[in-house]
Design a protein around this motif. Structure first.
Motif, PDB file in Angstrom:
ATOM      1  N   ASP A  22       0.832  -1.209   0.000  1.00  0.00           N
ATOM      2  CA  ASP A  22       0.000   0.000   0.000  1.00  0.00           C
ATOM      3  C   ASP A  22       0.870   1.264   0.000  1.00  0.00           C
ATOM      4  O   ASP A  22       0.599   2.214  -0.733  1.00  0.00           O
ATOM      5  CB  ASP A  22      -0.945   0.018   1.197  1.00  0.00           C
ATOM      6  CG  ASP A  22      -2.098  -0.972   1.065  1.00  0.00           C
ATOM      7  OD1 ASP A  22      -2.399  -1.390  -0.074  1.00  0.00           O
ATOM      8  OD2 ASP A  22      -2.682  -1.330   2.104  1.00  0.00           O
ATOM      9  N   GLU A  23       1.895   1.272   0.833  1.00  0.00           N
ATOM     10  CA  GLU A  23       2.834   2.405   0.880  1.00  0.00           C
ATOM     11  C   GLU A  23       3.472   2.626  -0.489  1.00  0.00           C
ATOM     12  O   GLU A  23       3.549   3.755  -0.982  1.00  0.00           O
ATOM     13  CB  GLU A  23       3.907   2.121   1.933  1.00  0.00           C
ATOM     14  CG  GLU A  23       5.033   3.115   1.975  1.00  0.00           C
ATOM     15  CD  GLU A  23       6.192   2.649   2.856  1.00  0.00           C
ATOM     16  OE1 GLU A  23       7.198   3.389   2.900  1.00  0.00           O
ATOM     17  OE2 GLU A  23       6.120   1.562   3.482  1.00  0.00           O
ATOM     18  N   LEU A  24       3.909   1.545  -1.116  1.00  0.00           N
ATOM     19  CA  LEU A  24       4.592   1.668  -2.403  1.00  0.00           C
ATOM     20  C   LEU A  24       3.656   2.072  -3.536  1.00  0.00           C
ATOM     21  O   LEU A  24       4.092   2.713  -4.487  1.00  0.00           O
ATOM     22  CB  LEU A  24       5.350   0.383  -2.745  1.00  0.00           C
ATOM     23  CG  LEU A  24       6.802   0.459  -2.260  1.00  0.00           C
ATOM     24  CD1 LEU A  24       6.923   0.412  -0.769  1.00  0.00           C
ATOM     25  CD2 LEU A  24       7.644  -0.552  -2.934  1.00  0.00           C
ATOM     26  N   ARG A  25       2.390   1.754  -3.421  1.00  0.00           N
ATOM     27  CA  ARG A  25       1.433   2.222  -4.429  1.00  0.00           C
ATOM     28  C   ARG A  25       1.378   3.749  -4.428  1.00  0.00           C
ATOM     29  O   ARG A  25       1.249   4.377  -5.475  1.00  0.00           O
ATOM     30  CB  ARG A  25       0.050   1.627  -4.190  1.00  0.00           C
ATOM     31  CG  ARG A  25      -0.037   0.173  -4.582  1.00  0.00           C
ATOM     32  CD  ARG A  25      -1.471  -0.367  -4.435  1.00  0.00           C
ATOM     33  NE  ARG A  25      -1.439  -1.804  -4.511  1.00  0.00           N
ATOM     34  CZ  ARG A  25      -1.517  -2.638  -3.469  1.00  0.00           C
ATOM     35  NH1 ARG A  25      -1.664  -2.176  -2.245  1.00  0.00           N
ATOM     36  NH2 ARG A  25      -1.460  -3.931  -3.648  1.00  0.00           N
ATOM     37  N   GLY A  26       1.508   4.352  -3.258  1.00  0.00           N
ATOM     38  CA  GLY A  26       1.560   5.813  -3.173  1.00  0.00           C
ATOM     39  C   GLY A  26       2.794   6.361  -3.870  1.00  0.00           C
ATOM     40  O   GLY A  26       2.720   7.355  -4.606  1.00  0.00           O
TER      41      GLY A  26
END
Length: 145
Positions: free
Chosen positions: A13-17
């Motif tokens: 989820d963090e990396l999708r940002g």
């Protein structure tokens, strides 16, 4: 620039940002593992009598995505801080072997993060600031185009 983001699956989820930020800046970010359910259950990893077609598919996708990138950003973890299967380390090794640009975001986890061809940055924001201050990713990594 084509960028691959490597990290522990739990940080997806963090990396999708970060992926979205990079795309807004005009970069191509190809990481199929970030696009949906790309995780193999622990209990299916070591079933010797059952071919793991899902595992084969995911491994080939990640391999090809790293092969096609110009830059790999590896988001590291504090050494020995938790459990992980370590796929990001394989992706890091492939990128080094294929002479890709590589930056470790976070603490160094192993001796290979000290290679002279590896950049180290404390955070994504610090990397982004340094890259933008240099005039873009191409200039930050010394590319002529």
């Amino acid at each position: 620039m084509r960028i691959y983001l490597a990290a522990r699956y739990g940080r997806a989820d963090e990396l999708r940002g970060y992926r979205d930020t990079l795309r807004e800046l005009g970069h191509k970010v190809d990481c199929r593992w970030l696009e949906g359910d790309h995780r193999i259950a622990d209990e299916t990893l070591n079933q010797p009598d059952v071919p793991n077609t899902e595992g084969i598919k995911f491994a080939i996708e990640d391999y090809v995505d790293v092969l096609n990138c110009d830059l790999l950003l590896m988001f590291s973890e504090i050494p020995r801080s938790g459990h992980s299967r370590g796929g990001r380390h394989v992706e890091f090794g492939l990128a080094i072997a294929w002479l890709k640009h590589v930056t470790v975001i976070g603490p160094r986890e192993n001796v290979f993060h000290y290679l002279p061809v590896v950049r180290n940055m404390p955070s994504f924001d610090a990397w982004l600031d340094a890259m933008q201050a240099a005039g873009g990713a191409g200039k930050f990594y010394g590319r002529k185009n």
